[in-house]
Design a protein around this motif. Structure first.
Motif, short mmCIF file in Angstrom:
data_model
loop_
_atom_site.label_atom_id
_atom_site.label_comp_id
_atom_site.label_asym_id
_atom_site.label_seq_id
_atom_site.Cartn_x
_atom_site.Cartn_y
_atom_site.Cartn_z
N VAL A 114 22.95 -13.81 -14.26
CA VAL A 114 23.42 -13.81 -12.91
C VAL A 114 23.32 -12.31 -12.46
CG1 VAL A 114 25.19 -14.38 -11.37
CG2 VAL A 114 24.58 -15.98 -13.40
N ILE A 115 22.77 -12.01 -11.09
CA ILE A 115 23.06 -10.68 -10.83
C ILE A 115 23.54 -11.04 -9.35
CG2 ILE A 115 20.97 -9.83 -11.93
CD1 ILE A 115 19.36 -10.37 -9.31
N GLY A 116 23.95 -9.80 -8.69
CA GLY A 116 24.59 -9.79 -7.18
C GLY A 116 25.91 -10.49 -6.94
N HIS A 117 26.84 -9.97 -8.05
CA HIS A 117 28.15 -9.81 -7.52
C HIS A 117 28.57 -9.23 -6.24
CE1 HIS A 117 29.43 -11.33 -12.06
NE2 HIS A 117 28.63 -11.84 -11.52
N TRP A 118 29.58 -9.74 -5.46
CA TRP A 118 29.95 -9.01 -4.24
C TRP A 118 31.43 -8.93 -4.30
CZ3 TRP A 118 27.23 -6.91 -0.79
CH2 TRP A 118 27.55 -6.58 0.44
N SER A 119 31.82 -7.86 -3.64
CA SER A 119 33.37 -7.65 -3.59
C SER A 119 34.12 -8.40 -2.67
CB SER A 119 33.67 -6.37 -3.21
OG SER A 119 34.91 -6.04 -3.03
N ILE A 120 35.17 -8.84 -2.82
CA ILE A 120 36.06 -9.62 -2.31
C ILE A 120 36.78 -9.00 -0.91
CG2 ILE A 120 36.66 -11.41 -3.87
CD1 ILE A 120 39.62 -10.28 -3.90
N ASP A 121 36.54 -7.60 -0.89
CA ASP A 121 37.17 -6.64 0.06
C ASP A 121 36.61 -7.14 1.38
OD1 ASP A 121 38.40 -5.26 -1.86
OD2 ASP A 121 37.05 -3.61 -1.83
N GLY A 122 37.48 -7.15 2.40
CA GLY A 122 37.00 -7.67 3.80
C GLY A 122 36.85 -9.13 4.10
N TYR A 123 37.50 -9.69 3.11
CA TYR A 123 37.77 -11.24 3.29
C TYR A 123 39.22 -11.84 3.51
CZ TYR A 123 32.65 -11.62 2.08
OH TYR A 123 31.29 -11.39 2.12
N ASP A 124 39.44 -12.80 3.91
CA ASP A 124 40.79 -13.40 3.99
C ASP A 124 40.86 -14.88 3.89
OD1 ASP A 124 43.69 -13.66 4.53
OD2 ASP A 124 43.35 -13.66 6.60
N ALA A 130 34.31 -19.46 -6.69
CA ALA A 130 33.27 -18.52 -6.85
C ALA A 130 33.46 -17.04 -6.94
CB ALA A 130 32.29 -18.68 -5.44
N LEU A 131 34.92 -17.01 -7.94
CA LEU A 131 35.13 -15.66 -8.03
C LEU A 131 35.01 -15.51 -9.48
CD1 LEU A 131 38.89 -15.68 -6.58
CD2 LEU A 131 36.74 -14.41 -5.42
N THR A 132 34.52 -14.18 -9.87
CA THR A 132 34.56 -13.76 -11.17
C THR A 132 35.72 -13.85 -11.81
OG1 THR A 132 35.11 -11.21 -10.54
CG2 THR A 132 32.69 -11.92 -10.50
N GLU A 133 35.64 -13.67 -13.24
CA GLU A 133 36.78 -13.92 -14.13
C GLU A 133 37.91 -12.96 -13.67
OE1 GLU A 133 36.38 -14.50 -18.22
OE2 GLU A 133 34.60 -15.21 -17.98
N ASP A 134 37.79 -11.91 -13.25
CA ASP A 134 38.94 -11.01 -12.96
C ASP A 134 39.28 -11.06 -11.66
OD1 ASP A 134 36.88 -9.59 -11.38
OD2 ASP A 134 36.72 -7.85 -12.67
N GLY A 135 38.64 -11.84 -10.79
CA GLY A 135 39.11 -12.22 -9.42
C GLY A 135 38.70 -11.16 -8.43
N LYS A 136 38.36 -10.12 -8.76
CA LYS A 136 37.89 -8.83 -7.88
C LYS A 136 36.39 -9.02 -7.16
CE LYS A 136 40.73 -5.99 -10.67
NZ LYS A 136 40.53 -4.58 -11.37
N ALA A 137 35.82 -10.22 -7.53
CA ALA A 137 34.35 -10.17 -6.76
C ALA A 137 34.31 -11.69 -6.76
CB ALA A 137 33.36 -9.42 -7.65
N PHE A 138 33.03 -12.07 -5.74
CA PHE A 138 32.44 -13.43 -5.90
C PHE A 138 31.29 -13.25 -6.81
CE2 PHE A 138 34.26 -13.01 -1.37
CZ PHE A 138 35.06 -14.14 -1.76
N ILE A 139 30.70 -14.39 -7.36
CA ILE A 139 29.96 -14.19 -8.05
C ILE A 139 28.58 -14.34 -7.32
CG2 ILE A 139 30.86 -15.52 -10.12
CD1 ILE A 139 28.44 -17.54 -7.71
N GLY A 140 28.59 -14.18 -6.19
CA GLY A 140 27.18 -14.08 -5.28
C GLY A 140 27.64 -13.67 -3.99
N LEU A 141 26.81 -13.45 -3.07
CA LEU A 141 27.15 -13.06 -1.56
C LEU A 141 27.94 -14.12 -0.74
CD1 LEU A 141 26.98 -11.14 0.66
CD2 LEU A 141 24.87 -12.03 1.28
N ALA A 142 29.12 -13.82 -0.51
CA ALA A 142 29.94 -14.83 0.30
C ALA A 142 29.67 -14.43 1.96
CB ALA A 142 31.33 -14.69 0.09
N LEU A 143 29.34 -15.54 2.48
CA LEU A 143 29.06 -15.37 4.16
C LEU A 143 29.93 -16.32 4.80
CD1 LEU A 143 25.39 -14.81 4.20
CD2 LEU A 143 27.24 -13.11 4.33
#
Length: 171
Positions: A114-124, A130-143
């Motif tokens: 899997v490639i393309g993790h995406w930061s959760i910054d800027g989301y509410d 769809a979060l990575t194990e550490d909860g700091k990113a999405f496992i893909g692009l969230a729109l």
């Protein structure tokens, strides 16, 4: 060649798929509507992008639901996979882009890289599968085409440039 497989009810996911194909280069990308081709097409590609919207309370979109069980029979070993999830972070804050996370879990368990993790910054949002194990990113692009449509194009450009090297394309 990259296969971009999507399902779309309202047209939002189709619109995103078309934009991604343009950004990755239409000569490098083939678009497939999952309702028309199913998942057999996956075997013909080593690089895949899956675009999936989340419906209602963390539900899989209807076209994806039709082939959901088939994912478990596909060997993704040696395949490079990226995900795009669409959702509504305000109206469905507890289930934001859950379908993307659910599809990811099925595919990663079948051997995909899997490639393309995406930061959760800027989301509410409140929660997401769809979060990575550490909860700091999405496992893909969230729109979020409902409440952050104005950020979509810039997110798409940045994310496409991020994944290009991993799928053999120049950034």
């Amino acid at each position: 060649m990259v296969a971009l497989i999507y399902g779309s009810t309202t047209g939002n996911t189709l619109d995103i798929a078309v934009k991604v194909a343009q950004m990755l280069g239409e000569e490098n990308t083939e678009l497939f509507d999952v309702k028309d081709v199913g998942l057999d097409i996956i075997n013909a590609f080593d690089q895949l992008v899956f675009a999936i919207p989340t419906w209602d309370y963390g539900e899989v979109q209807e076209d994806w639901d039709e082939v959901w069980h088939e994912v478990d029979d596909i060997d993704f070993t040696g395949k490079v996979v990226a995900f795009i999830g669409l959702g509504d972070q305000l109206g469905y804050s507890e289930w934001f882009v859950d379908a993307m996370g659910m599809l990811h879990d099925k595919i990663v368990n079948r051997g995909a890289q899997v490639i393309g993790h995406w930061s959760i910054d800027g989301y509410d949002f409140e929660d997401s599968k769809a979060l990575t194990e550490d909860g700091k990113a999405f496992i893909g692009l969230a729109l979020d085409e409902d409440t952050q449509r104005d950020l979509t194009d810039s997110r798409l450009v940045e994310w496409c440039n991020q994944i290009k090297p991993s799928i053999g394309l120049l950034a």
